[in-house]
Structure formats: C-alpha cells, structure tokens
Design a protein around this motif. Structure first.
Motif, mmCIF file in Angstrom:
data_model
loop_
_atom_site.group_PDB
_atom_site.id
_atom_site.type_symbol
_atom_site.label_atom_id
_atom_site.label_comp_id
_atom_site.label_asym_id
_atom_site.label_seq_id
_atom_site.Cartn_x
_atom_site.Cartn_y
_atom_site.Cartn_z
ATOM 1 N N ARG A 122 1.032 -0.802 0.018
ATOM 2 C CA ARG A 122 0.465 0.222 -0.145
ATOM 3 C C ARG A 122 1.310 1.213 0.014
ATOM 4 O O ARG A 122 1.829 1.149 0.830
ATOM 5 C CB ARG A 122 -0.693 -0.087 1.152
ATOM 6 N N PHE A 123 0.786 2.208 -1.004
ATOM 7 C CA PHE A 123 1.061 3.131 -0.532
ATOM 8 C C PHE A 123 0.521 4.409 -0.337
ATOM 9 O O PHE A 123 -0.411 4.444 -0.993
ATOM 10 C CB PHE A 123 1.807 3.556 -2.436
ATOM 11 N N ARG A 124 1.238 4.973 0.419
ATOM 12 C CA ARG A 124 0.150 6.302 1.369
ATOM 13 C C ARG A 124 1.388 8.019 0.736
ATOM 14 O O ARG A 124 2.473 8.288 0.730
ATOM 15 C CB ARG A 124 0.313 6.760 2.246
ATOM 16 N N GLY A 125 0.286 9.056 -0.182
ATOM 17 C CA GLY A 125 1.019 10.701 -0.014
ATOM 18 C C GLY A 125 2.141 10.223 -0.593
ATOM 19 O O GLY A 125 1.583 9.596 -2.150
ATOM 20 N N ARG A 126 3.423 10.401 -0.331
ATOM 21 C CA ARG A 126 3.977 10.475 -1.465
ATOM 22 C C ARG A 126 4.854 9.297 -1.730
ATOM 23 O O ARG A 126 5.675 8.818 -2.964
ATOM 24 C CB ARG A 126 5.338 11.747 -1.137
ATOM 25 N N GLU A 127 4.474 8.291 -1.303
ATOM 26 C CA GLU A 127 4.975 7.132 -1.527
ATOM 27 C C GLU A 127 4.601 6.324 -2.933
ATOM 28 O O GLU A 127 5.598 6.346 -3.853
ATOM 29 C CB GLU A 127 4.818 5.872 -0.765
ATOM 30 N N LEU A 128 3.106 6.842 -3.208
ATOM 31 C CA LEU A 128 2.829 7.210 -5.047
ATOM 32 C C LEU A 128 3.745 7.082 -6.040
ATOM 33 O O LEU A 128 4.334 6.995 -7.053
ATOM 34 C CB LEU A 128 1.740 7.653 -5.139
ATOM 35 N N ALA A 129 5.244 8.402 -5.260
ATOM 36 C CA ALA A 129 6.077 8.424 -6.625
ATOM 37 C C ALA A 129 7.058 7.649 -6.607
ATOM 38 O O ALA A 129 8.111 8.057 -7.416
ATOM 39 C CB ALA A 129 6.827 10.239 -5.938
ATOM 40 N N HIS A 130 7.345 6.299 -5.981
ATOM 41 C CA HIS A 130 8.028 5.469 -5.762
ATOM 42 C C HIS A 130 7.724 4.742 -6.401
ATOM 43 O O HIS A 130 8.031 3.818 -5.051
ATOM 44 C CB HIS A 130 8.942 5.632 -4.694
ATOM 45 N N THR A 131 7.016 3.959 -6.587
ATOM 46 C CA THR A 131 6.641 2.922 -6.792
ATOM 47 C C THR A 131 7.403 1.372 -7.038
ATOM 48 O O THR A 131 7.246 0.185 -6.683
ATOM 49 C CB THR A 131 5.610 2.682 -8.059
ATOM 50 N N ASP A 132 9.315 2.288 -7.610
ATOM 51 C CA ASP A 132 9.927 1.219 -7.852
ATOM 52 C C ASP A 132 10.597 0.914 -6.562
ATOM 53 O O ASP A 132 10.985 -0.782 -6.593
ATOM 54 C CB ASP A 132 11.128 1.571 -8.061
ATOM 55 N N ARG A 133 10.247 1.061 -5.124
ATOM 56 C CA ARG A 133 10.318 0.685 -4.153
ATOM 57 C C ARG A 133 9.766 -0.234 -3.810
ATOM 58 O O ARG A 133 10.385 -1.159 -2.906
ATOM 59 C CB ARG A 133 10.742 1.854 -3.163
ATOM 60 N N GLY A 134 8.719 -0.240 -3.881
ATOM 61 C CA GLY A 134 7.533 -1.254 -3.707
ATOM 62 C C GLY A 134 7.824 -2.665 -4.424
ATOM 63 O O GLY A 134 7.382 -3.848 -4.131
ATOM 64 N N LYS A 135 8.248 -1.923 -6.114
ATOM 65 C CA LYS A 135 8.251 -3.685 -6.726
ATOM 66 C C LYS A 135 9.630 -4.665 -6.126
ATOM 67 O O LYS A 135 10.572 -5.624 -6.199
ATOM 68 C CB LYS A 135 8.771 -3.028 -8.499
ATOM 69 N N LEU A 136 10.115 -3.918 -5.403
ATOM 70 C CA LEU A 136 11.344 -4.592 -5.026
ATOM 71 C C LEU A 136 11.273 -5.317 -3.839
ATOM 72 O O LEU A 136 11.715 -6.032 -3.973
ATOM 73 C CB LEU A 136 12.906 -2.831 -4.587
#
Length: 173
Positions: A122-136
């Motif tokens: 789950r991405f919140r706020g500014r985390e949406l700009a860094h979806t590559d971290r979720g993929k990692l």
C-alpha cells in the motif's frame, strides 16, 4: 449422463438397440421389445446408457442401484475437490528487513497449507511517486521464498496498491 435421467424400460421408443448384458457382455443389436423381455426375465431394468449412439446402447441392470452408485461417485468426487483460499498479506514500501522476513514466513506457511496468497503493498501520500520501491520489496519476497510456488500474477499497480498473486505448486519459470 449423471445430470439427466436416463430412459428405462417402456420409455425407450426406438425400434432396435445395441444390447449389453448384466455381466457386461455385448449381445449385439436386438429389437427393443426382445431386449425388454430379456431384462424382465432377469427381474431387472433395461436402461438406455448411450442415447446419442446409432443405434442407442442399452444395458440390462438394476436402475436403482445404478443411480445410487452414480450419486455416490458424484459425492466422492466433490469431497476430493480442494477449495483454494486466497489469503492476503499487506505491507508498505518502507518495511524493515525483520518485518519483511516475518511476512515472508507467513506467506510460506500459507503456501504450504495450499492457499493462494495475494501480496499487497500500500502506497500512501508521496510514496506513490516511488512505486519502484514497492516492486523491489515484492522481488525481495520472491527471493526469500524457498517454498515451491507459482507466480499467478506478476506485480502490477491497482490504484494505490501494487500486488502479485502466488499459488502453491512446483516452481515454473
């Protein structure tokens, strides 16, 4: 054949049938009246088992016992079906290594018990700009899993969530 009722005795309206005896022996093509007489002589029923054949295939057997066996087989096959449950494990892209290992052990346990697992970030706020971290994070989970599994759905974004679905089984690459 199991869902529809089969025609028996006088309900069989064709002129001649391919007859199979009560012992499974082929008796050839005989007139329906004669086949019905043979069944009555044995005290059991004449049952049309393959109505789509030319001529239709009829068998001399005990219809009540036959229906019971069919229903019993259907019940047994339903018992043997395994219902797959979908478990979900949620996390965030800023997850510590210990928490990631704990969640991976949970996923491993679910897979060993035969459940499908949906791993969601789950991405919140500014985390949406860094979806590559979720993929990692999802790739790291796949590295840590030593249980045989199949990736049913690769990681993909769905609104504010990135998820993948794993199922138990042999590893397919």
């Amino acid at each position: 054949m199991a869902k529809q009722d089969l025609r028996t005795n006088e309900a069989i309206k064709v002129r001649e049938v391919r007859l199979v005896g009560s012992d499974g022996q082929q008796l050839g093509i005989v007139p329906t009246i004669e086949a019905l007489k043979m069944a009555r002589d044995q005290g059991i029923d004449l049952v049309e088992v393959a109505p789509q054949a030319k001529p239709p295939v009829c068998k001399i057997l005990d219809y009540g016992k036959f229906k019971f066996e069919q229903e019993k087989n259907a019940r047994d096959s339903r018992k043997k079906q395994k219902l797959l449950k979908l478990k979900e494990v949620r996390m965030q892209p800023k997850i510590e290594i210990h928490d990631l290992e704990f969640k991976t052990r949970q996923i491993k346990e679910f897979l060993e018990h035969g459940s499908k697992v949906k791993v969601t970030i789950r991405f919140r706020g500014r985390e949406l700009a860094h979806t590559d971290r979720g993929k990692l994070v999802l790739d790291r989970i796949l590295e840590l899993l030593d249980t045989p599994h199949v990736v049913d759905r690769r990681p993909m974004m769905e609104g504010r969530f990135m998820s993948m679905i794993l199922s138990p089984g042999s590893r397919a690459k």
